[in-house]
Design a protein around this motif. Structure first.
Motif: not given
Length: 596
Positions: A419-420, A523-525, A560, A563, A535
């Motif tokens: 998670h970032c 999109q997760f980024h 997932t 993320s 995400n």
């Protein structure tokens, strides 16, 4: 009482292993959670494959294809180590199930052995049927063998789940679709993706040469399909294998960016419940660093992880000579944080015998070879040394003991990166530099696969000595590979055996395309770095492009990836498996929306 109000439709899209985890959780809650007793739950299970539960572990595949985890370390069912579990359905592990399956054949099942993915697929199918056989008064299970192509709606009204021929309504959705293989077609028909392996039987003959891009687990599958499955035999002779060709094998050339295959898994010496607990790369230290806004994995976290590995390596090395000396080292190393280099030098004077992250992470660093033949000999010696280390085991061999802990501390790594957790620059380095190294040194095949690789090389069936950074050129219907020594090798077919983390915005899967198009997920980024698929938040809800949480759609597993770190796993018993823990977090939050 309003009957329509009491009816809740929950849908699981994709019934592989992660879908099974959610299914078990929902059934468990419906049995024991008093808050759900007056709710009628209709559970819709969408699966394109008729073999519910198997997922990517096809029950019809060759028995020569092995799971790269020992059978006693695989389960679907939770146990008392899984945190936050209030209710649980108990059932056999893969090992216990294998003993039942083969009892009538009087076949001895070794808990430390690697068994076929066909067997694993059958186990997962059995688990599905076992779960569905449990009668629960307020739960109705409906199987829908159709591929989902679209989801539309919102949290404020029912969702519409669209298949090719039908539309279904649902209040809550959980997406557990597993690997996305929809984007694996190439313009050149002789360039193909490895899976499904069955197609290789129909297009590749023994008169052709096959180039395989990749030296990972997928490549071992392809090699097995083109050798053992064509009638070749591996014969045990003293301490090595000899390959007896059937004459049906093509010539095989395999290569990768690093130029090296995955390392073999060390022979398992750990007890079933035994998992290494970090003493340096601890959760407390990670949380402290995170609280201090440390977001650079290479600078802030990797040094701790390397010290953890150095500690295990050095202790194991010394233990094999003098156990008291080993414990004296351990106490000194852990107590004197600022003097660890000096302590290692004092206990292990010979530099060649000490732990070296550089040597393990990049064995080709600072090496040079005058000829292809010289590199070929070096590579064979490298493989033989890997087999030697693996045979000694993941407790007794210093190299295998130190690299094996990377598997055991994946939850700690997740704590740093999920998670970032990293900066954009660090996330790029972590995923494109560290993660491939981690996979190569600790997520490899059973050691017999490396033994087989050497046998095939010596039988002139297989070549893997092309070195790193091979150049590939397509000309008409042929492929030309240029090695590090400028040797040019022609191949008739080119098989892509790289299973990269999928990128949602690049996926050709129509469901994923529509999820993005409908702004149900995004999109997760991290910054401008697109990574993995969707995400999700800590409860596994999808998050859309407006950073809004979609409260009634969840995703688990491969969708997932990015993320979450390293979702390609099956649950392991007795270690608070992240797959089981995540399933409970997701399901508990999901059902809290309808419990009264």
């Amino acid at each position: 009482m309003n009957n329509d109000y009491n009816k809740i439709k929950i849908s699981i899209i994709g019934l592989g292993s992660r879908g099974l985890n959610v299914l078990e959780r929902i059934i468990s809650h419906c049995i024991w959670d008093e808050k759900l007793k007056d709710r009628q739950i209709i559970l819709q299970l969408f699966n394109e494959n008729k073999d519910y539960g198997a997922g990517c572990h096809d029950i019809n595949q060759s028995e020569n294809l092995l799971v790269n985890t020992i059978c006693s370390q695989i389960t679907v069912f939770p146990d008392d180590t899984v945190k936050n579990y209030k209710y649980a359905i108990r059932g056999p592990t893969f090992y216990e199930w294998l003993k039942i399956k083969y009892k009538s054949q009087d076949k001895t099942i070794n808990p430390l052995n690697y068994y076929s993915r066909k067997d694993l697929g059958e186990y997962l199918c059995w688990v599905f049927n076992y779960l569905c056989s449990i009668k629960v008064q307020n739960l109705q299970i409906i199987k829908i063998q159709e591929k989902v192509i679209n989801i539309s709606g919102s949290d404020k009204k029912k969702w519409s789940i669209v298949t090719k021929n039908n539309t279904y309504s649902s209040d809550i959705i959980c997406i557990t679709t597993g690997h996305d293989t929809q984007n694996c077609e190439f313009p050149n028909k002789k360039k193909i993706y490895a899976y499904p392996l069955e197609k290789l039987d129909h297009i590749i003959t023994n008169k052709e040469t096959v180039a395989i891009q990749g030296l990972g687990l997928t490549t071992f599958d392809v090699i097995s399909k083109l050798t053992e499955d064509r009638g070749g035999k591996f014969i045990k002779e003293k301490d090595h294998l000899i390959y007896q060709p059937s004459g049906k094998e093509p010539k095989i050339i395999a290569f990768s960016r690093s130029g090296l295959p995955l390392n073999a898994r060390g022979r398992t010496q750990k007890e079933l419940r035994e998992q290494y607990k970090p003493q340096i790369f601890t959760k407390e230290k990670i949380i402290e660093l995170k609280n201090n806004k440390k977001i650079d994995f290479e600078k802030d976290y990797l040094p701790l992880l390397i010290e953890e590995m150095e500690c295990v390596y050095s202790f194991t090395y010394l233990k094999n000579q003098d156990i008291i000396k080993a414990y004296n080292f351990l106490n000194d190393y852990l107590r004197n944080k600022s003097q660890r280099n000096a302590i290692v030098k004092a206990y292990i004077p010979d530099e060649k015998e000490r732990f070296s992250w550089e040597k393990i992470s990049d064995p080709l660093a600072h090496t040079s070879f005058k000829s292809q033949r010289e590199f070929h000999e070096w590579l064979l010696n490298y493989l033989q040394e890997d087999i030697h280390n693996a045979l000694q085991g993941n407790i007794d061999n210093p190299t295998k003991a130190s690299t094996d802990i990377l598997r055991d501390v994946r939850d700690w790594i997740r704590l740093t990166v999920d998670h970032c957790g990293l900066s954009e620059k660090s996330a790029i380095w972590f995923n494109e530099v560290f993660k491939p190294i981690m996979i190569r040194i600790c997520v490899g095949p059973p050691l017999e696969r490396i033994q087989q690789m050497i046998a095939l090389i010596k039988a002139n069936i297989l070549r893997i000595d092309l070195g790193p950074n091979v150049k590939v050129e397509e000309k008409k219907e042929s492929f030309y590979l240029t090695t590090q020594f400028n040797e040019v090798i022609r191949a008739d077919y080119y098989i892509v055996a790289m299973v990269n983390a999928p990128i949602a915005k690049e996926s050709k899967d129509i469901l994923f395309q529509n999820i993005l198009k409908n702004n149900i997920g995004c999109q997760f980024h991290i910054g401008n770095y697109a990574l993995g698929e969707f995400n999700v938040n800590a409860n596994f809800n999808l998050i859309n492009q407006n950073n809004q949480i979609i409260k009634s759609i969840y995703a688990l597993g491969v969708p997932t990836e990015g993320s979450k770190f390293y979702t390609y796993i099956l649950p392991r018993p007795f270690v608070n498996s992240t797959a089981l823990f995540d399933a409970e977090v997701c399901t508990n939050n999901l059902l809290s929306q309808i419990a009264r």
